[in-house]
Each structure stands twice: as structure tokens, then as C-alpha cells.
Motif scaffolding. Sequence first.
Motif, PDB file in Angstrom:
ATOM      1  N   HIS A 139      -3.278   8.907   3.529  1.00  0.00           N
ATOM      2  CA  HIS A 139      -2.762  10.269   3.464  1.00  0.00           C
ATOM      3  C   HIS A 139      -1.290  10.293   3.068  1.00  0.00           C
ATOM      4  N   ALA A 140      -0.796  11.508   2.811  1.00  0.00           N
ATOM      5  CA  ALA A 140       0.585  11.672   2.359  1.00  0.00           C
ATOM      6  C   ALA A 140       1.591  11.141   3.375  1.00  0.00           C
ATOM      7  N   ASP A 141       1.223  11.149   4.664  1.00  0.00           N
ATOM      8  CA  ASP A 141       2.135  10.627   5.683  1.00  0.00           C
ATOM      9  C   ASP A 141       2.046   9.111   5.822  1.00  0.00           C
ATOM     10  N   GLY A 142       1.242   8.470   4.938  1.00  0.00           N
ATOM     11  CA  GLY A 142       1.160   7.013   4.935  1.00  0.00           C
ATOM     12  C   GLY A 142       0.232   6.428   5.969  1.00  0.00           C
ATOM     13  N   THR A 143      -0.693   7.227   6.503  1.00  0.00           N
ATOM     14  CA  THR A 143      -1.598   6.728   7.539  1.00  0.00           C
ATOM     15  C   THR A 143      -3.048   6.885   7.116  1.00  0.00           C
ATOM     16  N   ILE A 144      -3.939   6.160   7.809  1.00  0.00           N
ATOM     17  CA  ILE A 144      -5.380   6.356   7.684  1.00  0.00           C
ATOM     18  C   ILE A 144      -5.920   6.594   9.100  1.00  0.00           C
ATOM     19  N   PRO A 184     -12.013   4.701  13.388  1.00  0.00           N
ATOM     20  CA  PRO A 184     -12.667   4.931  14.688  1.00  0.00           C
ATOM     21  C   PRO A 184     -12.054   4.083  15.803  1.00  0.00           C
ATOM     22  N   TYR A 185     -12.008   4.663  16.994  1.00  0.00           N
ATOM     23  CA  TYR A 185     -11.496   4.038  18.218  1.00  0.00           C
ATOM     24  C   TYR A 185      -9.963   3.990  18.278  1.00  0.00           C
ATOM     25  N   ILE A 186      -9.356   3.627  17.173  1.00  0.00           N
ATOM     26  CA  ILE A 186      -7.904   3.407  17.248  1.00  0.00           C
ATOM     27  C   ILE A 186      -7.094   4.547  16.649  1.00  0.00           C
ATOM     28  N   GLY A 187      -7.752   5.532  16.024  1.00  0.00           N
ATOM     29  CA  GLY A 187      -7.065   6.713  15.517  1.00  0.00           C
ATOM     30  C   GLY A 187      -6.217   6.436  14.285  1.00  0.00           C
ATOM     31  N   LYS A 188      -5.027   7.024  14.227  1.00  0.00           N
ATOM     32  CA  LYS A 188      -4.156   6.888  13.066  1.00  0.00           C
ATOM     33  C   LYS A 188      -3.539   5.490  13.012  1.00  0.00           C
ATOM     34  N   VAL A 189      -3.579   4.948  11.806  1.00  0.00           N
ATOM     35  CA  VAL A 189      -2.986   3.624  11.577  1.00  0.00           C
ATOM     36  C   VAL A 189      -1.975   3.743  10.434  1.00  0.00           C
ATOM     37  N   PRO A 190      -0.689   3.486  10.673  1.00  0.00           N
ATOM     38  CA  PRO A 190       0.295   3.517   9.571  1.00  0.00           C
ATOM     39  C   PRO A 190       0.101   2.322   8.651  1.00  0.00           C
ATOM     40  N   VAL A 191      -0.071   2.604   7.363  1.00  0.00           N
ATOM     41  CA  VAL A 191      -0.349   1.527   6.408  1.00  0.00           C
ATOM     42  C   VAL A 191       0.611   1.524   5.217  1.00  0.00           C
ATOM     43  N   ILE A 246       0.834  -1.200   0.000  1.00  0.00           N
ATOM     44  CA  ILE A 246       0.000   0.000   0.000  1.00  0.00           C
ATOM     45  C   ILE A 246       0.871   1.253   0.000  1.00  0.00           C
ATOM     46  N   GLY A 247       0.381   2.300  -0.663  1.00  0.00           N
ATOM     47  CA  GLY A 247       1.094   3.570  -0.710  1.00  0.00           C
ATOM     48  C   GLY A 247       0.160   4.743  -0.557  1.00  0.00           C
ATOM     49  N   ALA A 248       0.742   5.927  -0.389  1.00  0.00           N
ATOM     50  CA  ALA A 248      -0.053   7.150  -0.238  1.00  0.00           C
ATOM     51  C   ALA A 248      -0.900   7.382  -1.487  1.00  0.00           C
ATOM     52  N   GLY A 249      -2.183   7.695  -1.273  1.00  0.00           N
ATOM     53  CA  GLY A 249      -3.112   7.904  -2.381  1.00  0.00           C
ATOM     54  C   GLY A 249      -4.037   6.741  -2.617  1.00  0.00           C
ATOM     55  N   ASP A 250      -3.656   5.567  -2.146  1.00  0.00           N
ATOM     56  CA  ASP A 250      -4.552   4.409  -2.265  1.00  0.00           C
ATOM     57  C   ASP A 250      -5.775   4.601  -1.365  1.00  0.00           C
ATOM     58  N   ILE A 251      -6.832   3.897  -1.688  1.00  0.00           N
ATOM     59  CA  ILE A 251      -8.052   3.933  -0.867  1.00  0.00           C
ATOM     60  C   ILE A 251      -8.351   2.513  -0.392  1.00  0.00           C
ATOM     61  N   ARG A 258      -4.570  -5.676   8.070  1.00  0.00           N
ATOM     62  CA  ARG A 258      -5.687  -6.390   8.697  1.00  0.00           C
ATOM     63  C   ARG A 258      -5.289  -6.869  10.097  1.00  0.00           C
ATOM     64  N   SER A 259      -4.132  -7.425  10.215  1.00  0.00           N
ATOM     65  CA  SER A 259      -3.653  -7.920  11.514  1.00  0.00           C
ATOM     66  C   SER A 259      -3.465  -6.779  12.508  1.00  0.00           C
ATOM     67  N   ASP A 260      -2.931  -5.653  12.032  1.00  0.00           N
ATOM     68  CA  ASP A 260      -2.679  -4.505  12.909  1.00  0.00           C
ATOM     69  C   ASP A 260      -3.986  -3.922  13.433  1.00  0.00           C
ATOM     70  N   ILE A 261      -4.977  -3.732  12.530  1.00  0.00           N
ATOM     71  CA  ILE A 261      -6.256  -3.154  12.950  1.00  0.00           C
ATOM     72  C   ILE A 261      -6.983  -4.099  13.907  1.00  0.00           C
ATOM     73  N   ALA A 262      -6.966  -5.398  13.610  1.00  0.00           N
ATOM     74  CA  ALA A 262      -7.645  -6.372  14.478  1.00  0.00           C
ATOM     75  C   ALA A 262      -7.022  -6.367  15.873  1.00  0.00           C
ATOM     76  N   GLN A 263      -5.720  -6.279  15.946  1.00  0.00           N
ATOM     77  CA  GLN A 263      -5.034  -6.291  17.227  1.00  0.00           C
ATOM     78  C   GLN A 263      -5.379  -5.055  18.051  1.00  0.00           C
ATOM     79  N   ARG A 264      -5.451  -3.901  17.393  1.00  0.00           N
ATOM     80  CA  ARG A 264      -5.738  -2.660  18.112  1.00  0.00           C
ATOM     81  C   ARG A 264      -7.224  -2.538  18.475  1.00  0.00           C
TER      82      ARG A 264
END
Length: 379
Positions: A120-125, A128-135, A86-91, A144-150
Motif C-alpha cells: 500500500h501507499a503507506d509501505g505496508t501489507i 493473517p495473524y500478524i496484521g500490518k507489516v512494514p515492507v 521493495i516499494g509502494a505498488g509492488d506485489i 522474510r525474516s520479519d514475517i517469520a519472527q512475528r
Amino acid sequence: MKLSKKILATAIASVLLVGCSMPGSNLSIDDKHVAKTNVDAQKQLSDRVNVFPLTVNNISEFKAPKISAQVNKKLEKELSNYEYHIGAGDILNITIWDHPELTIPAGSYRSASESGSWVHADGTIFYPYIGKVPVAGKTVSQVRSDIAQRLAAYIEKPQVDVSVAAFRSQKAYITGDVKTPSQQHITNVPLTLLDAINNAGGINADADWRHVTLTRNGKDETLSLYALMQRGDLKQNRLLHNDDIVHVPSNDAQKVFVFGEVNKPQLLKIGRVGMSLTEALSSVGGINELQADATGVFVIRANKNPDAKKDAPVANIYQLNIKDATALVIGTEFNLQSYDIVYVTTAPIARWNRVINQLLPTISSVNQLSETGLNLREW
């Protein structure tokens, strides 16, 4: 007696003038500034030219390497292990099963890309609940693993699904002599060189498909679509990465020059399947049988190696003796390269005949003057 001397002087002057009145253009350097060169540091041109006679015994040394069908184990391994990063600009489209309040559904008025999470340009999305997630730089399974864990701190055993709704961060560029030069997105489906060429509509009729350039990280690699598509050499195929540039040149530079004692001296374009020395001679109507020296069919090839030493040969010359016409079979095995010069020399007798033809008008004039002098003396 005096009249005869005048006639003789006139004849000699006329003969001398023949050398000064040869037809054709001329460029004199007598009245021009000639730049000085270090003669001691320069070798004579003849010392920096190699001559290779083409014979039955050595023609195999000068033949182009045979192209055969080959598998590409490296590419197969890359394709089997391929994962999109994944990179900046992807949805991203993120679904939390049994928790519709955390999932923004796509509907008749909202596509998956419109309802997804923008990287976003900083590589995050933001989620809800968990805030910024670096992707950025991660695969969907890692996200998927990171979001599930948080989310586990807020939801019991969350079931998370992540997919890329729109691929916008990575592109490869296809330029040059193709039907539709374009940029093509790198997606979760691997994009190979052959795929990219096909997606661009294929190559044009005048494309040089033997010298396709793949530029990656500022370094160029030359690949042959001819070997790939016509000979089955899969080692010419590549998996494309972000910012790769594939350029298919035109065959305008694929030309050879045919000079000398041939029937139709001209510039020839090398076709898609190449051109042999015999084909080039055939295309210009063959050699001039009355003027040419059949032992002197030469191919002059400049040394194009940019890393060559200063005293390296400036050119290689390949000589084919076709006094016996069966030697043309050897010429079919010698492939020409771009900017080769094919030159057929003139036979010595033909050169002598040209000198005589230049002298004939003067000789005729001398004879006429001599006859006139004799007639006057008799009179």
C-alpha cells in the motif's frame, strides 16, 4: 579647357561613387538608437581572444583525450552487492510451507501478481495473524525474516518464502533519439545504462551518442556511449536507480560552420566518430587555391564555460598554416567541436584584385569620357 574640367569632375565623382555603390546588403545605424555601454568597463574584443598556432610541437595539447578500454570496479561492486528494495505498488508473493491456509495459491484463473499482497501507499501489507507489516525500503530477505519472527508466536518454526511477483514501484526513463523511448522498471535484476539502451531498441542513426545525459536527483552527468560501445570504456556505464532519466540527444547541435575562401562554404554535421579540421576542409572541396591565404586557416571556438569570469576570453582561435600541404597531417589530429567556425582568410593580392575589379568600370568610363573630350576639342 572647360570641357576637360567637366570630364575630370565627372570622373572624380564616379570614383567616389564606387565606394558608395559596393554590391551586397547594408545595415546603417546612423538613424537608429544605439544603447550606451560602459566603454571603460569593457575590454576590446582583441584583448579577450586567445590565438594558438597549431604546430607539430604543440598539437598534442589540443588533441581530445585518447579513449581506451577500462574496467569499472565501482560498477562491479555495485552489481555484486545489488539487492532490490521493495516499494509502494509492488506485489509480494508470500508462501508459508506446510500451512496452505496462509497461502493464497495462484491458479489457472489467478496469476501470481493477482494472488499476491499489494504494498500500500503507506509501505505496508496486511498478513493473517500478524496484521500490518512494514515492507517499503526493505529487501525480500528482511521481509522474510520479519514475517517469520512475528508468525512464530502462532506457528512453530514457520518456513517463510517471500518473492516479488510484480515490480511496479521503481522506474527509470529512457528518452531522446532511441528506437523506443520508454520507462523501464527497476527489478531484482540490476538495470545498467547499457541494458536500458538495448531494451529501448538501441540508438537511432542521427543520435549524438557522445553526449548522453544521465539525470539523477536533479544533477546531470554526461556519458559517452561511443566510448562505452566502440572503445570498451566500461567506466561510462552506470547502475540505474529509481527516477533516473537517460536522455540521448540528436546530433542536430553537432555542427560546424565553414566560411571564407573555400570552394563550397557550408554547414557540416559532425559524424558519429567526430570530425577533424582536415576532414572539414576536405568536405568543402578544400581551400580556394587562387584566392585563399594558406597561412590563415582559423578555427574560432567560443568560450562555453557558464562559470567563466566576466573578463574571461570570449573565444579561442586556433591557426593552421597549410602553405606546406604536409601541415594537413596536423589538421587530422585537431578534432572540431560543435559550433566551431572554420574560416579561411583571403590572400592580400586577392583583396587588391577585388578592389581593381570594382574600379574597372569607372576607369573605363573615365577613359571614354577623356577620349570624347579630346575628339570634341579637336573637332
